[in-house]
Design an enzyme around this catalytic site. Structure first.
Site, PDB file in Angstrom:
ATOM      1  N   CYS A  80     -19.155  -8.154  79.848  1.00  0.00           N
ATOM      2  CA  CYS A  80     -17.770  -8.770  80.078  1.00  0.00           C
ATOM      3  C   CYS A  80     -16.979  -7.441  80.437  1.00  0.00           C
ATOM      4  O   CYS A  80     -15.872  -7.715  80.933  1.00  0.00           O
ATOM      5  CB  CYS A  80     -17.711  -9.558  79.135  1.00  0.00           C
ATOM      6  SG  CYS A  80     -18.753 -10.892  78.816  1.00  0.00           S
ATOM      7  N   CYS A 198     -13.123 -22.517  74.536  1.00  0.00           N
ATOM      8  CA  CYS A 198     -13.846 -21.537  75.122  1.00  0.00           C
ATOM      9  C   CYS A 198     -13.460 -21.247  76.638  1.00  0.00           C
ATOM     10  O   CYS A 198     -12.896 -22.145  77.305  1.00  0.00           O
ATOM     11  CB  CYS A 198     -15.207 -22.265  75.319  1.00  0.00           C
ATOM     12  SG  CYS A 198     -15.734 -22.866  73.845  1.00  0.00           S
ATOM     13  N   HIS A 323     -13.434 -16.706  83.674  1.00  0.00           N
ATOM     14  CA  HIS A 323     -13.759 -15.521  83.318  1.00  0.00           C
ATOM     15  C   HIS A 323     -15.124 -15.082  83.993  1.00  0.00           C
ATOM     16  O   HIS A 323     -16.118 -15.473  83.507  1.00  0.00           O
ATOM     17  CB  HIS A 323     -14.148 -15.450  81.673  1.00  0.00           C
ATOM     18  CG  HIS A 323     -14.973 -14.393  81.192  1.00  0.00           C
ATOM     19  ND1 HIS A 323     -14.575 -12.977  81.570  1.00  0.00           N
ATOM     20  CD2 HIS A 323     -15.623 -14.129  80.103  1.00  0.00           C
ATOM     21  CE1 HIS A 323     -15.277 -12.105  81.033  1.00  0.00           C
ATOM     22  NE2 HIS A 323     -16.160 -12.911  79.927  1.00  0.00           N
TER      23      HIS A 323
END
Lengths: 380, 125
Positions: A80, A198, A323
């Site tokens: 990430c 989340c 994301h």
């Protein structure tokens, strides 16, 4: 080392684009960054592309769409934190004197590759036994609750804030007016984390142009100085790792503060890696904005809201914006630039001078995380 | 890549298969080929971990990888003598009543392929 300036940023709206090739998402972000920087694209001397799952030489595949070829293009993977790692390499390309203009790209299309929870690498011992990323953070949340008396409602209010901030961000995937109750009623993922605790699986791309002082002066515009670029990895520590205080984040931030010659008190706002609501708490404490456990009262007092003492994730963060792994780190720079130029519209923080971006990625059994990057940027 | 051998037999019982640096007195699980402290591979000796520890944290997983049936419970248990934190599934009929700090036991189980797996249970249930 030379001074380095962030001159242009671009990003696609984050969302689910299973039909759009990653090359096109990347192209759109790079095109916007070049227009934003107002430079001649043929003057780009190097490019660094961060991604986790986009295959071999993805950066070249993106840039050929714009005919940007014939210079060094390097692809980087750091889970990430891949985009932040690319940004850092572009920063050093300029800082070292090797290039005057370097391009950082972050790209990821996840929705045509994954369903359900993401995990550490499939060879990872703990992943094989059922450790998903949400489960790891759920366990950290449980431990934090045990040590400091955090309640589910505190976690939920971070989700409410980040979805609300995203609502004012035209590049965000998941802007919404939701209530604490709605977060707590959303599907359970891993106790105590619900669906809205989340980040959503998402696709997108982002780009940033880093230039020398000479180029920044020639072009004019509103260059932003990169005061520090820090990267570290999680330490392998036999024994009992503290799961509620992030050594990896703390070491990285301290190193960035030292280079920048500023401290947490000088930072006006931060974009932090809120892959889960508990993660925002751990990051904000990890970068030294407040002490371990203190985020509970910060949340209650609204200190991390856009009009608060230290706004956190004005873009909506990973939870509100989405994301797409590799794209996240460079997209944080998009928000930092927008805020420092006072271009953030309804989510604008009151005249900020210094912003911090924190991004971390990966899980490796026995360590606290794989990679962590902290960048500090200042309006001149 | 060589497959990790996580479990070994000792006096007719199974134990977690770690190793220990005689010089630095650090226990590794899974085993390491090189001690991370003295950077030598010559001082490592076999070390079977104890099968009792303290629950550091846990969660009940409701959404997981496609190959897992949900819900299931997982956790980290601290083996205080070895100084090692171990991750494994937890088998418990009432996982909602688990508490951080509970005393846990490691149970070994041979699957249909003959592989020995391990999980945690509460020491007193």
């Amino acid at each position: 080392m030379r001074d380095v300036y962030l001159l242009g940023v671009g990003m696609t709206k984050f969302g689910k684009y299973p039909e759009i090739p990653i090359e096109h998402l990347g192209r759109n972000a790079v095109f916007e960054a070049i227009k934003d920087a107002n430079i001649n694209p043929v003057e780009i001397e190097s490019a660094y592309c961060g991604h986790a799952f986009q295959g071999s030489t993805a950066g070249q595949r993106v840039l050929v769409e714009l005919g940007l070829t014939g210079f060094p293009i390097t692809n980087l993977e750091n889970a990430c934190a891949s985009g932040s790692t690319a940004f850092r390499e572009a920063f050093y390309a300029v800082a070292s004197g090797r290039n005057d203009i370097s391009l950082a790209i972050g790209i990821e299309n996840l929705s045509n590759k994954f369903k359900g929870a993401l995990g550490p690498d499939e060879t990872d011992l703990e992943a094989k036994m059922g450790l998903t990323m949400p489960a790891l953070y759920a366990m950290r949340a449980k431990r934090y609750m045990y040590e400091f008396g955090l309640k589910k409602e505190h976690l939920a209010s971070i989700s409410v804030k980040n979805h609300k901030n995203a609502l004012e961000n035209d590049r965000a995937m998941f802007g919404a007016k939701i209530t604490i109750n709605e977060v707590l009623k959303s599907k359970m993922i891993a106790d105590p984390l619900h669906k809205y605790d989340c980040n959503p699986v998402s696709d997108g791309a982002s780009a940033a142009l880093l230039v020398s002082k000479k180029v920044a002066k020639q072009v004019g515009g509103r260059p932003i100085k990169v005061l520090a670029s820090a990267l570290t990895s999680g330490k392998y520590e036999p024994g009992f790792i503290n799961m509620t205080f992030e050594d990896i984040t703390n070491r990285c931030a301290l190193s960035a503060y030292k280079t920048a010659g500023v401290g947490p008190e000088d930072i006006d706002f931060a974009e932090v890696h809120d892959c889960f609501t508990i993660a925002e708490i751990l990051r904000v404490e990890g970068i030294g904005f407040c002490n371990p456990g203190e985020m509970i009262s910060w949340i209650e007092e609204g200190k991390t809201e856009i009009n608060g003492y230290k706004p956190i994730n004005p873009s909506g963060g990973l939870i509100g914006k989405g994301h797409p792994l590799g794209a996240t780190g460079v997209a944080q720079m998009f928000e930092i630039a927008r805020q420092l130029r006072n271009e953030a519209g309804d989510r604008q923080i009151n005249n900020p001078r210094i912003g911090l971006a924190h991004c971390r990625g990966g899980a490796v059994a026995g360590t606290e995380g794989a990679a962590c990057a902290v960048h500090i940027l200042m309006k001149e | 890549m060589t497959k990790l051998k996580l479990v070994k037999e000792r006096n007719g019982n199974y134990v977690l298969n770690g190793n220990k640096c005689k010089v630095c007195n650090i226990v590794f699980f899974p085993k390491k080929e090189v001690c991370i402290s003295c950077f030598s591979s010559n001082n490592l000796e076999e070390f079977g971990l104890e099968n009792i520890g303290i629950l550091h944290t846990y969660t009940i997983v409701h959404r997981s990888f496609p190959q897992f049936n949900t819900p299931y419970t997982i956790g980290y248990v601290d083996l205080l003598n070895s100084g090692v934190r171990v991750f494994a599934p937890i088998k418990d009929s009432a996982p909602d009543s688990l508490n951080i700090g509970d005393e846990m036991k490691i149970i070994f189980e041979t699957d249909e392929k003959g592989q020995v797996n391990y999980y945690f249970v509460r020491k007193v249930e």
